[in-house]
Enzyme design. Structure first.
Site, short mmCIF file in Angstrom:
data_model
loop_
_atom_site.label_atom_id
_atom_site.label_comp_id
_atom_site.label_asym_id
_atom_site.label_seq_id
_atom_site.Cartn_x
_atom_site.Cartn_y
_atom_site.Cartn_z
N LYS A 96 -7.29 -35.47 -10.68
CA LYS A 96 -8.03 -36.47 -11.49
C LYS A 96 -7.18 -37.67 -11.88
O LYS A 96 -7.65 -38.80 -11.89
CB LYS A 96 -8.63 -35.82 -12.74
N LYS A 196 -11.01 -37.64 -16.14
CA LYS A 196 -12.31 -37.16 -15.65
C LYS A 196 -13.42 -38.14 -16.05
O LYS A 196 -14.31 -38.44 -15.25
CB LYS A 196 -12.59 -35.76 -16.21
N GLY A 294 -9.90 -22.84 -13.79
CA GLY A 294 -9.64 -21.54 -13.16
C GLY A 294 -9.68 -21.66 -11.65
O GLY A 294 -10.36 -22.53 -11.09
#
Ligand code: HSE
Length: 398
Positions: A96, A196, A294
């Site tokens: 990002k 983001k 994750g």
């Protein structure tokens, strides 16, 4: 039939290994990983022959037609991604910071070299928010995109609010579970959400914003006083990024902690989950929810981009061409809760008006209207002050 993809994977950390696993579960995709570039030699779960130790091995391999870049270092990632695009290879990335800081150049390189760079995994982990903004919300109705964009901060806040855990204990857990970045201040000080949000802004409104110009502040200064205040008033505190269309072709965006009441979708977004509220004319609000961090959830977003590349998908950045250009507006006023200790810290904040205030033996707070510009001017100082800021529910519409 899908295009045959020969992948060079750069990075084999949490997301790289997650991708490797989910790719094994996708036999329909005609894709194989030929080489994996890692930093150091060590015992790994795969045979030694698949690993290489310089990205140039992948970049110079003419058989590799897709580079999947999953490393942390944004400068190194930009070197790899731009070189891959220039050599005619498609790229999937989850970086990002690299994308938010270099978006104009990356768009130019894609066009010039007629290649595709996809980065769904860079924002909101497994939630397909970028592709939906690009394709479905491809009209003038879109009004705002608001969300919990950082899984680690949300995990920490959940553990604090729902399980009475200590901030540092919860942060350690987020690191052990592979949610937090190598430098956790990237998560807890709002940088991750900022990058983001900049990416989502480009796909929401066609505006490329320099991350350095955007107000962002995280949760690292949260204190027991703030948690007690929020709980007593029936709030949870969430770290939220928002981009909103204003009148006259302007947009505003910022990342700030927020006092959130039960009536908001994001109130119930817990742990490493992310949640994005998309607001528009005619359809009002829609809510996307899913795991935001994750290895396997993020790996699944990378896999989806690989599949899209197999079908020759490209972001067209259509809004940059046919929308009226929206300008990033640094003006505007928001209502904040400011917890502070010292008068000299308070003096930095030029409130337009105060609606509530409290003076106590340990801490004080004020709630009032303040210009976003005032907070932007202070943004690099805020973390060092003995204060905490959260947006109240009053001024924001989502
Ligand atoms: N550190 C990031 C997070 C990983 O916690 O959301 C996913 O981008």
């Amino acid at each position: 039939m899908n295009k045959e993809l020969t992948i060079g994977l750069v990075g084999f950390g949490v997301v790289g290994q997650g991708l490797y696993d989910v790719l094994q579960k996708s036999p329909a995709l005609n894709a194989k990983i030929k080489s994996i570039c890692v930093k150091n030699k060590k015992q790994r779960s795969l045979p030694d022959e698949i690993f290489c130790y310089s990205p140039d091995v992948i970049l110079n391999d003419s058989e590799i037609n897709l580079v999947v870049e999953l490393i942390t270092d944004a400068d190194e990632a930009f070197y790899i991604v731009s070189k891959a695009l220039k050599s005619g290879k498609n790229v999937v990335s989850a970086n990002k910071k690299m994308i938010a800081e270099n978006l104009s150049e990356l768009i130019r390189l894609q066009k010039e070299n007629n290649v595709s760079l996809l980065y769904e995994a860079s924002a909101c982990g497994s939630i397909p928010v970028i592709r939906n903004l690009e394709e479905y919300y491809d009209n003038d109705l879109l009004l705002s995109v608001t969300g919990i964009l950082n899984g680690s901060s949300n995990y920490i806040l959940s553990k604090i609010f729902d399980h009475n855990k200590d901030y540092h204990e919860a942060l350690k857990e987020a690191q052990e579970l592979g949610f937090a970045e190598a430098d956790p201040s990237f998560d807890v000080d709002g940088f991750d959400s900022l990058f983001k949000l900049v990416i989502l802004t480009a796909h929401s409104f066609g505006t490329i914003v320099n991350p350095n110009d955007v107000l962002h502040y995280g949760i690292s200064n949260i204190s027991d006083f703030d948690i007690k205040y929020a709980k007593e008033k029936g709030y949870k505190i969430k770290l939220v990024g928002q981009v909103e269309k204003l009148e006259e072709n302007k947009i505003s965006l910022f990342v700030l902690p927020r006092l959130v009441k039960k009536d908001k979708y994001i109130y119930n977004v817990e742990d490493e989950f992310n949640g994005v509220v998309i607001k528009g004319l005619a359809y009002d609000k829609q809510f996307m929810f899913g795991k935001g961090a994750g290895g396997h959830p993020t790996g699944s977003a990378v896999l989806s981009d690989i599949t899209a590349i197999a079908h020759d998908y490209k972001y067209e950045y259509k809004k940059m061409n046919y929308y009226t250009q929206f300008l990033y507006e640094k003006d505007g006023t928001i209502e904040i809760y400011l917890r502070y200790k010292n008068q000299q810290d308070l003096d930095l904040f030029k409130f337009d008006s105060i609606t509530e205030e409290y003076t106590g033996p340990e801490y004080n707070y004020k709630i009032g209207l303040i210009s976003v510009k005032n907070l932007i001017d202070l943004k690099d100082k805020l973390r060092a002050l003995d204060i905490f800021i959260a947006v109240t529910r009053k001024t924001l519409n989502y």
